[in-house]
Design a protein around this motif. Sequence first.
Motif, PDB file in Angstrom:
ATOM      1  N   GLY A  48     -13.126   8.923   0.521  1.00 52.21           N
ATOM      2  CA  GLY A  48     -13.404  10.335   0.749  1.00 52.21           C
ATOM      3  C   GLY A  48     -14.825  10.561   1.213  1.00 52.21           C
ATOM      4  N   ARG A  49     -15.767   9.842   0.595  1.00 46.61           N
ATOM      5  CA  ARG A  49     -17.167   9.993   0.990  1.00 46.61           C
ATOM      6  C   ARG A  49     -17.364   9.552   2.440  1.00 46.61           C
ATOM      7  N   VAL A  50     -16.785   8.421   2.810  1.00 44.00           N
ATOM      8  CA  VAL A  50     -16.939   7.932   4.186  1.00 44.00           C
ATOM      9  C   VAL A  50     -16.309   8.920   5.176  1.00 44.00           C
ATOM     10  N   ALA A  51     -15.132   9.448   4.844  1.00 38.82           N
ATOM     11  CA  ALA A  51     -14.467  10.400   5.740  1.00 38.82           C
ATOM     12  C   ALA A  51     -15.292  11.675   5.890  1.00 38.82           C
ATOM     13  N   GLY A  52     -15.867  12.163   4.777  1.00 46.16           N
ATOM     14  CA  GLY A  52     -16.704  13.356   4.852  1.00 46.16           C
ATOM     15  C   GLY A  52     -17.939  13.135   5.706  1.00 46.16           C
ATOM     16  N   LEU A  53     -18.560  11.959   5.570  1.00 48.30           N
ATOM     17  CA  LEU A  53     -19.728  11.625   6.392  1.00 48.30           C
ATOM     18  C   LEU A  53     -19.343  11.484   7.864  1.00 48.30           C
ATOM     19  N   ALA A  54     -18.169  10.914   8.115  1.00 46.30           N
ATOM     20  CA  ALA A  54     -17.706  10.766   9.494  1.00 46.30           C
ATOM     21  C   ALA A  54     -17.505  12.131  10.142  1.00 46.30           C
ATOM     22  N   ALA A  55     -16.917  13.061   9.392  1.00 45.51           N
ATOM     23  CA  ALA A  55     -16.718  14.399   9.928  1.00 45.51           C
ATOM     24  C   ALA A  55     -18.051  15.062  10.247  1.00 45.51           C
ATOM     25  N   ALA A  56     -19.027  14.888   9.361  1.00 43.08           N
ATOM     26  CA  ALA A  56     -20.352  15.464   9.587  1.00 43.08           C
ATOM     27  C   ALA A  56     -21.034  14.822  10.792  1.00 43.08           C
ATOM     28  N   MET A  57     -20.902  13.506  10.924  1.00 39.26           N
ATOM     29  CA  MET A  57     -21.504  12.809  12.065  1.00 39.26           C
ATOM     30  C   MET A  57     -20.858  13.264  13.371  1.00 39.26           C
ATOM     31  N   ASP A  58     -19.523  13.323  13.387  1.00 37.83           N
ATOM     32  CA  ASP A  58     -18.830  13.697  14.610  1.00 37.83           C
ATOM     33  C   ASP A  58     -19.093  15.152  14.992  1.00 37.83           C
ATOM     34  N   ALA A  59     -19.398  15.995  13.998  1.00 37.09           N
ATOM     35  CA  ALA A  59     -19.683  17.401  14.263  1.00 37.09           C
ATOM     36  C   ALA A  59     -21.135  17.632  14.659  1.00 37.09           C
ATOM     37  N   GLY A  60     -21.957  16.580  14.579  1.00 37.83           N
ATOM     38  CA  GLY A  60     -23.368  16.722  14.904  1.00 37.83           C
ATOM     39  C   GLY A  60     -24.207  17.252  13.770  1.00 37.83           C
ATOM     40  N   ALA A  61     -23.644  17.298  12.551  1.00 39.04           N
ATOM     41  CA  ALA A  61     -24.392  17.784  11.395  1.00 39.04           C
ATOM     42  C   ALA A  61     -25.369  16.735  10.884  1.00 39.04           C
ATOM     43  N   LEU A  92       0.825  -1.213   0.000  1.00 36.03           N
ATOM     44  CA  LEU A  92       0.000   0.000   0.000  1.00 36.03           C
ATOM     45  C   LEU A  92       0.859   1.263   0.000  1.00 36.03           C
ATOM     46  N   GLY A  93       2.180   1.073  -0.141  1.00 35.18           N
ATOM     47  CA  GLY A  93       3.082   2.213  -0.236  1.00 35.18           C
ATOM     48  C   GLY A  93       4.076   2.339   0.889  1.00 35.18           C
ATOM     49  N   GLY A  94       4.087   1.409   1.851  1.00 38.81           N
ATOM     50  CA  GLY A  94       5.027   1.482   2.962  1.00 38.81           C
ATOM     51  C   GLY A  94       4.337   1.921   4.234  1.00 38.81           C
ATOM     52  N   HIS A  95       4.797   3.009   4.832  1.00 35.10           N
ATOM     53  CA  HIS A  95       4.148   3.539   6.035  1.00 35.10           C
ATOM     54  C   HIS A  95       2.785   4.113   5.641  1.00 35.10           C
ATOM     55  N   VAL A  96       1.726   3.629   6.293  1.00 37.17           N
ATOM     56  CA  VAL A  96       0.366   4.090   6.011  1.00 37.17           C
ATOM     57  C   VAL A  96      -0.285   4.479   7.325  1.00 37.17           C
ATOM     58  N   VAL A  97      -1.083   5.533   7.287  1.00 35.62           N
ATOM     59  CA  VAL A  97      -1.689   6.065   8.498  1.00 35.62           C
ATOM     60  C   VAL A  97      -2.694   5.078   9.085  1.00 35.62           C
ATOM     61  N   HIS A  98      -2.718   4.983  10.402  1.00 37.34           N
ATOM     62  CA  HIS A  98      -3.652   4.082  11.090  1.00 37.34           C
ATOM     63  C   HIS A  98      -5.019   4.755  11.169  1.00 37.34           C
ATOM     64  N   ARG A  99      -6.075   4.040  10.756  1.00 40.39           N
ATOM     65  CA  ARG A  99      -7.434   4.596  10.741  1.00 40.39           C
ATOM     66  C   ARG A  99      -8.427   3.574  11.258  1.00 40.39           C
ATOM     67  N   ASP A 100      -9.586   4.087  11.715  1.00 45.05           N
ATOM     68  CA  ASP A 100     -10.672   3.185  12.066  1.00 45.05           C
ATOM     69  C   ASP A 100     -11.610   3.023  10.879  1.00 45.05           C
ATOM     70  N   GLU A 101     -12.761   2.389  11.089  1.00 40.92           N
ATOM     71  CA  GLU A 101     -13.658   2.091   9.968  1.00 40.92           C
ATOM     72  C   GLU A 101     -14.297   3.342   9.369  1.00 40.92           C
ATOM     73  N   TRP A 102     -14.222   4.466  10.072  1.00 35.62           N
ATOM     74  CA  TRP A 102     -14.739   5.730   9.545  1.00 35.62           C
ATOM     75  C   TRP A 102     -13.613   6.620   9.014  1.00 35.62           C
ATOM     76  N   HIS A 103     -12.415   6.059   8.902  1.00 33.74           N
ATOM     77  CA  HIS A 103     -11.239   6.767   8.397  1.00 33.74           C
ATOM     78  C   HIS A 103     -10.782   7.879   9.328  1.00 33.74           C
ATOM     79  N   ARG A 104     -11.143   7.745  10.617  1.00 43.23           N
ATOM     80  CA  ARG A 104     -10.559   8.622  11.622  1.00 43.23           C
ATOM     81  C   ARG A 104      -9.119   8.168  11.893  1.00 43.23           C
ATOM     82  N   THR A 105      -8.199   9.114  12.029  1.00 42.62           N
ATOM     83  CA  THR A 105      -6.844   8.786  12.446  1.00 42.62           C
ATOM     84  C   THR A 105      -6.808   8.746  13.969  1.00 42.62           C
TER      85      THR A 105
END
Length: 510
Positions: free
Chosen positions: A330-343, A293-306
Amino acid sequence: MAGSYLDPDLLVVGGGPAGISAALAASAAGMHVLLADERPTLGGQIYKQPGPGFTVTDPAAMDRQFRYGRSLIESLQDTDVSVRLRTSVVAVEGRQAVLVTEGSTATTVTAQRMVLAPGAHDRPVAFPGWTLPGVITAGGLQTLAKTQRVLPGRRMLFAGSGPVALAFPAQLGHYGAHIVAALEAGPAPRPADLLGIARAARGNTALLRDAARYRSLLLRHRIPLRYGRIVVRAEGDGRVERVVHAAVDADWRVVPGTEQSVDVDVLCLGYGFVPSLELMRLVGCAFDYQEDLGGHVVHRDEWHRTTVDGVYAAGDGAGVEGSFVAIDEGRVAGLAAAMDAGAMSADEAVAAAAPARHRLARRRALNVATSRLYRVGPGIFELSTDDTVVCRCEGVRGRDLAPAIEATDDVNVVKAYTRAGMGPCQGKNCQRQVAALIARRHGRPVADIAPATPRMPVRPVPISALADHSIESPTLFVAGDAGSGTGSGTGSGTGSDTGDDTESEGPGEP
């Protein structure tokens, strides 16, 4: 939700498929979104659009990637998302990000949340002659062909691995390039591989159909595809004149006595991609290691939160899996941000993300089925010699690195003693090779060798864009002169667009 340019609900870094999709999802939920990208146009590398001064008079005549990218960009333009092009995010700390727009001074933005979608760049491979003029990465040649309609030579050899090794030579042949051969470092498919791919076909028929089309184009343009071969050196007087390649074993290590030479004036390299991790490392995210996947990859959960609160990661910058995956991540991450923000509520977010998650599962099933074919072998980092230039920015050769590597297993110390990684690319072209040399010398897995510590600015910008403008120095800069680039202390803008940052392209990418 409330927000402004300087105080957005969500900052999206990157205007490729992942960044655009994240911005669309979050904006639809009512968030005020600011999207920043250092390029002059949206689309990233895979959906790169012609730059300023170019007009497409007949979009129907363009390829499907252009048309799909154009539709994605137009969807964004129909929203309230604030878009800042030619804008580099050069530092991130906590909720604050420092943005530099070309020709302007730095601006500090306070974002409640951030989606980092910086894309990836070509995996560098150091071998004798790799710095000769005429050696070009797939990303660089992709830029020339897509935005300028320029082919840099008459006789080209493509060498690489993965889906790009099938797709890109076929596309170049379609543009009229004379490709003498395409070398795939991985093995030829076996019946068991084809059976596994067939079992993973559900949801991936478009990808597989395009893979078959690319193979057909190679046959039509009489481009031989040779499996299990890798470039060992490029030769020539002042530029590439010939390339020597050889057979490799399952670990991509050269098989003695199998070298062959071919006369060419361009060598295009496509050995996969490496995520652009600078901002994620600067903000303090945790990482895993997956070479494929390119070597070092950021650790994320199922909603792509780091692991950093309020920071999400999507697309090839979080692990190289192609533009289809980037769009859904990208879509999942955008939805996660909206959910976590209460939108939006958790139930609404789960329902909205379900189709994207289903597609991601199907894409990854196909990746598993092709894992034997596209596995990156450790031999890719064993082609350089003592005389090979490893750091091309600073002209550091293998023999210059040896004493420092003998004394330490720390990339930062090697960098300090040899200057390898201190040039304009900031280690993009040499850091992986230096890490591999350290790992071999000290008998450690390359996964255990941490990258060099990131520093701001993570992108090259004029010093005057970041300086305190109450201070003047005639030899360096004049107060208020952010974009002049004059004096010995200045940079060259927000970074040259050479195709270095790349969204991966697999068979069937739209």
